[in-house]
Design a protein around this motif. Structure first.
Motif, PDB file in Angstrom:
ATOM      1  N   MET B 194       0.821  -1.216   0.000  1.00  0.00           N
ATOM      2  CA  MET B 194       0.000   0.000   0.000  1.00  0.00           C
ATOM      3  C   MET B 194       0.852   1.262   0.000  1.00  0.00           C
ATOM      4  SD  MET B 194      -1.344  -2.742   1.570  1.00  0.00           S
ATOM      5  CE  MET B 194      -1.414  -2.731   3.364  1.00  0.00           C
TER       6      MET B 194
ATOM      7  N   SER C 199      -6.544  -2.545 -11.609  1.00  0.00           N
ATOM      8  CA  SER C 199      -7.981  -2.780 -11.715  1.00  0.00           C
ATOM      9  C   SER C 199      -8.239  -4.279 -11.752  1.00  0.00           C
ATOM     10  CB  SER C 199      -8.534  -2.114 -12.976  1.00  0.00           C
ATOM     11  OG  SER C 199      -9.947  -2.096 -12.964  1.00  0.00           O
ATOM     12  N   PHE C 200      -9.471  -4.647 -11.677  1.00  0.00           N
ATOM     13  CA  PHE C 200      -9.894  -6.052 -11.707  1.00  0.00           C
ATOM     14  C   PHE C 200     -11.317  -6.080 -12.232  1.00  0.00           C
ATOM     15  CE2 PHE C 200     -11.488  -9.990  -9.459  1.00  0.00           C
ATOM     16  CZ  PHE C 200     -10.611 -10.892 -10.045  1.00  0.00           C
ATOM     17  N   HIS C 245      -5.701 -18.483 -11.338  1.00  0.00           N
ATOM     18  CA  HIS C 245      -6.218 -18.954 -10.059  1.00  0.00           C
ATOM     19  C   HIS C 245      -7.674 -19.331 -10.293  1.00  0.00           C
ATOM     20  CE1 HIS C 245      -7.863 -18.892  -5.994  1.00  0.00           C
ATOM     21  NE2 HIS C 245      -6.645 -18.823  -5.505  1.00  0.00           N
ATOM     22  N   TYR C 249     -16.325 -24.314  -7.067  1.00  0.00           N
ATOM     23  CA  TYR C 249     -17.370 -24.616  -6.095  1.00  0.00           C
ATOM     24  C   TYR C 249     -18.168 -25.829  -6.570  1.00  0.00           C
ATOM     25  CZ  TYR C 249     -16.324 -19.823  -4.681  1.00  0.00           C
ATOM     26  OH  TYR C 249     -15.694 -18.676  -4.276  1.00  0.00           O
ATOM     27  N   PRO C 284      -3.162 -22.121  -2.122  1.00  0.00           N
ATOM     28  CA  PRO C 284      -2.152 -21.800  -3.137  1.00  0.00           C
ATOM     29  C   PRO C 284      -2.194 -20.332  -3.536  1.00  0.00           C
ATOM     30  CG  PRO C 284      -4.044 -22.810  -4.172  1.00  0.00           C
ATOM     31  CD  PRO C 284      -4.332 -22.800  -2.695  1.00  0.00           C
ATOM     32  N   THR C 286      -0.690 -17.722  -6.858  1.00  0.00           N
ATOM     33  CA  THR C 286      -0.171 -17.879  -8.215  1.00  0.00           C
ATOM     34  C   THR C 286       1.352 -17.746  -8.262  1.00  0.00           C
ATOM     35  OG1 THR C 286      -0.482 -15.532  -8.767  1.00  0.00           O
ATOM     36  CG2 THR C 286      -2.301 -17.024  -9.269  1.00  0.00           C
TER      37      THR C 286
ATOM     38  N   ALA D 174     -20.520 -16.248  -2.694  1.00  0.00           N
ATOM     39  CA  ALA D 174     -19.919 -14.937  -2.938  1.00  0.00           C
ATOM     40  C   ALA D 174     -18.414 -15.106  -3.073  1.00  0.00           C
ATOM     41  CB  ALA D 174     -20.242 -13.973  -1.801  1.00  0.00           C
ATOM     42  N   ASN D 175     -17.937 -14.918  -4.275  1.00  0.00           N
ATOM     43  CA  ASN D 175     -16.503 -14.991  -4.569  1.00  0.00           C
ATOM     44  C   ASN D 175     -16.024 -13.552  -4.719  1.00  0.00           C
ATOM     45  OD1 ASN D 175     -14.393 -17.173  -5.943  1.00  0.00           O
ATOM     46  ND2 ASN D 175     -14.142 -15.085  -6.682  1.00  0.00           N
ATOM     47  N   ALA D 177     -12.932 -10.340  -4.204  1.00  0.00           N
ATOM     48  CA  ALA D 177     -11.504 -10.009  -4.221  1.00  0.00           C
ATOM     49  C   ALA D 177     -11.336  -8.574  -3.755  1.00  0.00           C
ATOM     50  CB  ALA D 177     -10.940 -10.177  -5.630  1.00  0.00           C
ATOM     51  N   ALA D 180      -5.298  -4.618  -1.454  1.00  0.00           N
ATOM     52  CA  ALA D 180      -4.546  -4.931  -0.246  1.00  0.00           C
ATOM     53  C   ALA D 180      -4.772  -3.939   0.885  1.00  0.00           C
ATOM     54  CB  ALA D 180      -3.054  -5.004  -0.579  1.00  0.00           C
ATOM     55  N   PHE D 200      -1.792 -13.659  -6.707  1.00  0.00           N
ATOM     56  CA  PHE D 200      -3.221 -13.665  -6.388  1.00  0.00           C
ATOM     57  C   PHE D 200      -3.493 -14.936  -5.601  1.00  0.00           C
ATOM     58  CE2 PHE D 200      -7.770 -14.462  -7.682  1.00  0.00           C
ATOM     59  CZ  PHE D 200      -8.304 -13.294  -7.167  1.00  0.00           C
ATOM     60  N   LYS D 201      -4.319 -14.820  -4.589  1.00  0.00           N
ATOM     61  CA  LYS D 201      -4.612 -15.989  -3.776  1.00  0.00           C
ATOM     62  C   LYS D 201      -5.953 -15.792  -3.074  1.00  0.00           C
ATOM     63  CE  LYS D 201      -2.367 -14.257   0.419  1.00  0.00           C
ATOM     64  NZ  LYS D 201      -1.332 -14.447   1.434  1.00  0.00           N
ATOM     65  N   ALA D 202      -6.553 -16.887  -2.695  1.00  0.00           N
ATOM     66  CA  ALA D 202      -7.693 -16.854  -1.778  1.00  0.00           C
ATOM     67  C   ALA D 202      -7.166 -16.886  -0.353  1.00  0.00           C
ATOM     68  CB  ALA D 202      -8.595 -18.059  -2.024  1.00  0.00           C
ATOM     69  N   VAL D 234     -15.856 -16.620  -0.184  1.00  0.00           N
ATOM     70  CA  VAL D 234     -14.417 -16.836  -0.391  1.00  0.00           C
ATOM     71  C   VAL D 234     -13.766 -15.521  -0.825  1.00  0.00           C
ATOM     72  CG1 VAL D 234     -12.652 -18.096  -1.663  1.00  0.00           C
ATOM     73  CG2 VAL D 234     -14.748 -19.259  -0.965  1.00  0.00           C
ATOM     74  N   HIS D 236     -10.492 -13.090  -1.740  1.00  0.00           N
ATOM     75  CA  HIS D 236      -9.194 -13.211  -2.409  1.00  0.00           C
ATOM     76  C   HIS D 236      -8.450 -11.889  -2.279  1.00  0.00           C
ATOM     77  CE1 HIS D 236     -11.805 -16.179  -4.352  1.00  0.00           C
ATOM     78  NE2 HIS D 236     -10.745 -16.805  -4.808  1.00  0.00           N
ATOM     79  N   LEU D 238      -6.140  -9.109  -4.023  1.00  0.00           N
ATOM     80  CA  LEU D 238      -5.674  -8.544  -5.289  1.00  0.00           C
ATOM     81  C   LEU D 238      -4.368  -7.772  -5.089  1.00  0.00           C
ATOM     82  CD1 LEU D 238      -8.983  -7.061  -6.699  1.00  0.00           C
ATOM     83  CD2 LEU D 238      -7.568  -8.777  -7.827  1.00  0.00           C
ATOM     84  N   PRO D 239      -3.486  -7.811  -6.073  1.00  0.00           N
ATOM     85  CA  PRO D 239      -2.234  -7.055  -5.958  1.00  0.00           C
ATOM     86  C   PRO D 239      -2.406  -5.599  -6.373  1.00  0.00           C
ATOM     87  CG  PRO D 239      -2.202  -8.337  -7.965  1.00  0.00           C
ATOM     88  CD  PRO D 239      -3.505  -8.657  -7.267  1.00  0.00           C
ATOM     89  N   HIS D 245     -14.123  -6.384  -5.739  1.00  0.00           N
ATOM     90  CA  HIS D 245     -14.938  -6.940  -6.809  1.00  0.00           C
ATOM     91  C   HIS D 245     -15.606  -8.181  -6.242  1.00  0.00           C
ATOM     92  CE1 HIS D 245     -16.030  -9.100 -10.455  1.00  0.00           C
ATOM     93  NE2 HIS D 245     -15.773  -8.029 -11.163  1.00  0.00           N
ATOM     94  N   THR D 247     -18.127 -11.292  -7.075  1.00  0.00           N
ATOM     95  CA  THR D 247     -18.805 -12.076  -8.106  1.00  0.00           C
ATOM     96  C   THR D 247     -19.756 -13.005  -7.373  1.00  0.00           C
ATOM     97  OG1 THR D 247     -16.783 -11.964  -9.422  1.00  0.00           O
ATOM     98  CG2 THR D 247     -18.455 -13.548 -10.114  1.00  0.00           C
ATOM     99  N   THR D 286     -13.053  -2.487 -11.163  1.00  0.00           N
ATOM    100  CA  THR D 286     -12.816  -1.747  -9.913  1.00  0.00           C
ATOM    101  C   THR D 286     -12.318  -0.337 -10.170  1.00  0.00           C
ATOM    102  OG1 THR D 286     -10.555  -2.598  -9.655  1.00  0.00           O
ATOM    103  CG2 THR D 286     -12.319  -3.855  -8.609  1.00  0.00           C
TER     104      THR D 286
END
Lengths: 348, 348, 348, 348
Positions: B194, C199-200, C245, C249, C284, C286, D174-175, D177, D180, D200-202, D234, D236, D238-239, D245, D247, D286
């Motif tokens: 950040m 962004s995402f 990644h 589900y 895990p 990435t 609900a997935n 992200a 940070a 990227f990770k969960a 879940v 996640h 984001l970098p 976000h 989904t 985002t």
């Protein structure tokens, strides 16, 4: 409320103009043109503007443009110069964000931009829009040539040293880095995330178009008798979207008679609303100006040797382009200079 | 197969050593120490090593270390120097990646690192591990002090100019930028994503510990009679993980008698397996060396003026630390110098 | 040493093939084609390959290709199918990284790819190159269709659940995210750093071409009597270069009779060199597979409710494309399956 | 002008409050507290505030705080609850950005936050500050508990489906992200750029504290007779710095009787100033809300199957925290709801 037009509004300086002008209390954007996107809603291309701007891109039309109070050219170089003659007799005042009218020496422009100039007779009428140097001339200008992004950061960093002839003007070194948005919204391999994120490189080392602009600007403020400025300018590409960081080097002419440089800088910019000299010991970072029109500057003399280092940061899309254009507009129309620009940088 | 130990293996140079050594045909890592993580499986901390390394962190133990053939110190400065006396009489040869033995002038070291040196008598026995300068001395060294990351990129960039006394050594300017992993794996606010992603800044402008190391290294290669090197060194922080980019400026001593600089550089590094002089017109980018031990260099003389610009890139964790340590090991043990290091950079 | 050709080598899967094949002990790349870049040195386009690959792009020529032992197609879909008939009678065995031969149902392919198939008669001869499912068929295949990146991560994640009919196959949800290199090296606005870094977003929610491929692959491994797989697949774009990644589900068919899922996954992949089931409690990321051919997987049953979640990561350019292609080649030619692929991921 | 205090102002929600409140026409921030930084100028810590805010961090003092009109708690959970009893009898109205008063079921809170609640008697007095659900109760609230970032994006995305009982509430997925900055300004290894950029990770798959908050919020809006909401959530990482976000997946209860979902969403949010339902066919990203208080939403029914997908984006620091807090304040004090929040997202 004055009426504003934006020519070439699909690029990043266009959307940045809209972001800022949509909240300006004295301006209404009434026209935004794009040949490629005529008919498209602006907010469909830039969803951040949904709810703030309800305009549609139109074909550029000199008659329509000429009825606006101010026209911003947010076009690549070569466009404004070829539309300018038709606009000089209209009521509109013109602020060109491109490079077309920045360099007074037309053959020099033609050499660096590698094309004939389309309106060489109008170049002399343009005022170089760096308010910290040319504020008075800007007030009454018909045509303002907005400085480039690197030239803004570099000139503001060097001004106090050059105006006071404290350093050897023939050995200046400007090492600068820009966020990728400086390259514009162009579909080129070189601009892909996969090519430039997670990396860093210099470019244009052998020669970059901002070099003659910076040299002209610095020579303009040299006192009589000083040797003319000669600059080594090396731009680099940062893997971020916004931000310019200039690291400027100069050799003190007389290392034994150096004024308090911190005080010199603070005094020079004391009344400038958009130049912030950091307290001694602080160094600027690009994020501290992200989305704002401010230039933050620090000056350091490492090891008390005879090389001084100036650090200067701006947001290339704001103070380096669209924000500075609006600052110029505010001056031209007698608005508060900070109107529409009193924005806090987004951090973190 | 020789046996290798890594002291202080939880940091980024530790995991980089493991990444490379785990595929080295002549080395087996048998010991890896960490006081904080003793008992932890290495692959639990660094999942990229799962399936490649089956080691557990242990407490450092001089007796165990001394039975290895080679010991890598991947510790912060101040650690190796205090363990060294116990190891000098063992069979182990030692490669220190920290700053402890890089600077021969002990008081100078103590000034910059702001602490007394723990083994001042051993400093003179250390060989500075820049193979491109000290290959022969490295072969037989008991203790090698691996260069810092900035010093590696900067010295390799300047060497041909300094060795041939072509530039004014008293006005060198090294403007360098490093990926954030150079700061090590430390839980500090300054290292948070950040705080440093999406931004760029200079740091340590008033003085950085790599400055005396670079000056020492360059002075070592100056011809007799040259004025001693004095450098202005300004490091910057890149919002990426790996990579150093050094932009080096120097003023030609005689702009009318300049040899073919491209040819000079190509000749100097013709036999160096890890220095790549790019063809004229090409500029290096950090991604072209990501994960590899190569330093890529370009030399430019902008506008044929008297300032030359050298661009030099390395991966700070590889050629700037762990890869160079392994290159030193290869030289010390008579292995092929590229053994375990014949890796293609990860691009894109 | 076998001779390998790469067709369409300028893209990111091309350079990734070269990165890995240049260190493969049993393969020599002798031909690399590109219509656009014929005559260009490969290392001029990809400087990471300088010193590792000394090839020049050439025009594709079926006669030349046919004399190689193996041909990799690293082309956009639609290319391989139109060159294939001329190659089927040569000695060359073919590994197609594109989508041309992945889907056995030709009309389904034509619907999703919106064009007629150029070699519908050859589709049945292609073996789907997911070694973890089709290893035996791959050994003797003339033509292997390499799986897509999302399909690889998704199928490997779901396989143990689907093969054992433990979950409702008609309600699968695959929420996946990919690094931007999955879009290929194409000069599109959508791929610019300025558009996608910082962004995402989701994309292709209404329908993505990898959906029918995944459904086909999962249906192939269902036991007799199971309801056919139906999947909701939502891809997302990550602001990084490499990495996929998948968050998968599924609803347990009988929440009261659930086997030890961790043990099930570990057993399923115990002998797979490139599938790593993480210890229970680990998830895990990435980066743990960046540049490597490994797929790392975790399985979780949150709150002991009846929805299970599988996390699966790969490098989209390696296990998701070029690495898997080489894995297929190793199987086809009887090499060690890990030859040239025993690479540690680059971390940090 | 009302007087505002910020408790715990050194974190990212603190600086975001200052960024927005410094331009709010009806609010003056008079107090900002930090035990660790008492005496430090705010603008020294956050240079983006230089020239906008001239405050110094002070020790928290209930007497001083109680004289303000509004107090924002920008503290970690556990702090506000222990200062609250002293403030309930002052004139100050309180907006808590932490988790302390979000969950009405105190034992449930204590289970998820793994500590006893410091003010269980006050929990019932708190109003959950999601204006799109609780606007009327917020107007008169003494104490508002601002929703979490994930819960805001998730609830706004699901509301129209749940309020109308169109989907199976027991199988929601609900997935999500997050950028940070959601982790706060904490010096942890896990938050270093070197650990989370370029990856990227969960995380928290087995259970995340926002799960019970979301379930409570959705259950509150279910019509009588609906089965209670059960969610698989879940998150996640984001970098990037800012942005959430979500989904969201749901199964239609009656796939044959589905209303026009696009129209349903548009109607539900027609009068909401900070919820933007995108036109059909558009998907949110985002960056389109970076620095703004808007939530942008899209709804898709892929392949016309019985699973619907909702995409919902916010800026976690703005609509997910500080912006929403100010929106609540505007409602509480009868200001224009958009006062100080009429900001265009920074894009690109």
């Amino acid at each position: 409320m004055i009426k504003a037009a934006i020519v070439g509004g699909t690029g990043y300086t266009g959307v940045e103009l809209l972001r800022l002008l949509s909240k300006h209390p004295q301006v209404e954007v009434t026209v935004i043109t794009s040949r490629a996107e005529a008919g498209t809603k602006v907010a469909d291309m830039y969803p951040n503007l949904r709810g703030h701007i309800d305009l549609v891109f139109t074909e550029p039309d000199v008659a329509v443009l000429g009825e606006c109070d101010v026209i911003f050219f947010a076009t690549p170089h070569g466009v404004a110069q070829n539309m300018m003659s038709g606009l000089m007799n209209t009521k509109a005042r013109i602020i060109d964000l491109s490079a077309d009218f920045r360099i007074r020496d037309v053959p020099l422009w033609e050499k660096w931009y590698n094309q004939p100039h389309g309106a060489p007779d109008l170049v002399a009428q343009a005022v170089y829009g760096l308010p910290e140097v040319n504020r008075e001339a800007i007030r009454t200008a018909k045509l303002v040539a907005c400085p480039g992004c690197y030239p803004t950061a570099t000139q503001l960093g060097y001004l106090p040293l050059i105006e006071n002839n404290l350093v050897d003007p023939t050995r200046l070194i400007a090492n600068a880095a820009s966020g990728a948005s400086g390259a514009g919204r162009q579909a080129k391999i070189d601009n892909l995330l996969m090519e430039i994120s997670d990396s860093f490189k210099a470019y244009g080392v052998a020669g970059h178009r901002h070099l003659p602009e910076i040299e002209q600007g610095l020579r303009d403020v040299q006192p009589a008798g000083a040797a003319p400025v000669a600059l080594t300018f090396v731009p680099h590409l940062l893997p971020i979207i916004r931000g310019i960081h200039a690291t400027l080097y100069a050799t003190l002419l007389d290392a034994n008679k150096v004024p308090d440089l911190q005080a010199l800088y603070e005094a020079r910019y004391a009344n400038e609303p958009f130049v912030d000299v950091l307290p001694a010991g602080n160094l600027p970072q690009t994020r501290s100006v992200k989305g704002s029109n401010v230039c933050r500057i620090a000056i350091v003399r490492p090891q008390q040797r005879d090389t001084v280092v100036v650090l200067s940061v701006i947001d290339n899309l704001t103070k380096g382009a669209s924000g500075q254009a609006i600052q110029n507009m505010n001056i031209m129309f007698g608005f508060e200079e900070t109107a529409g620009l009193d924005v806090v940088a987004l951090m973190p």
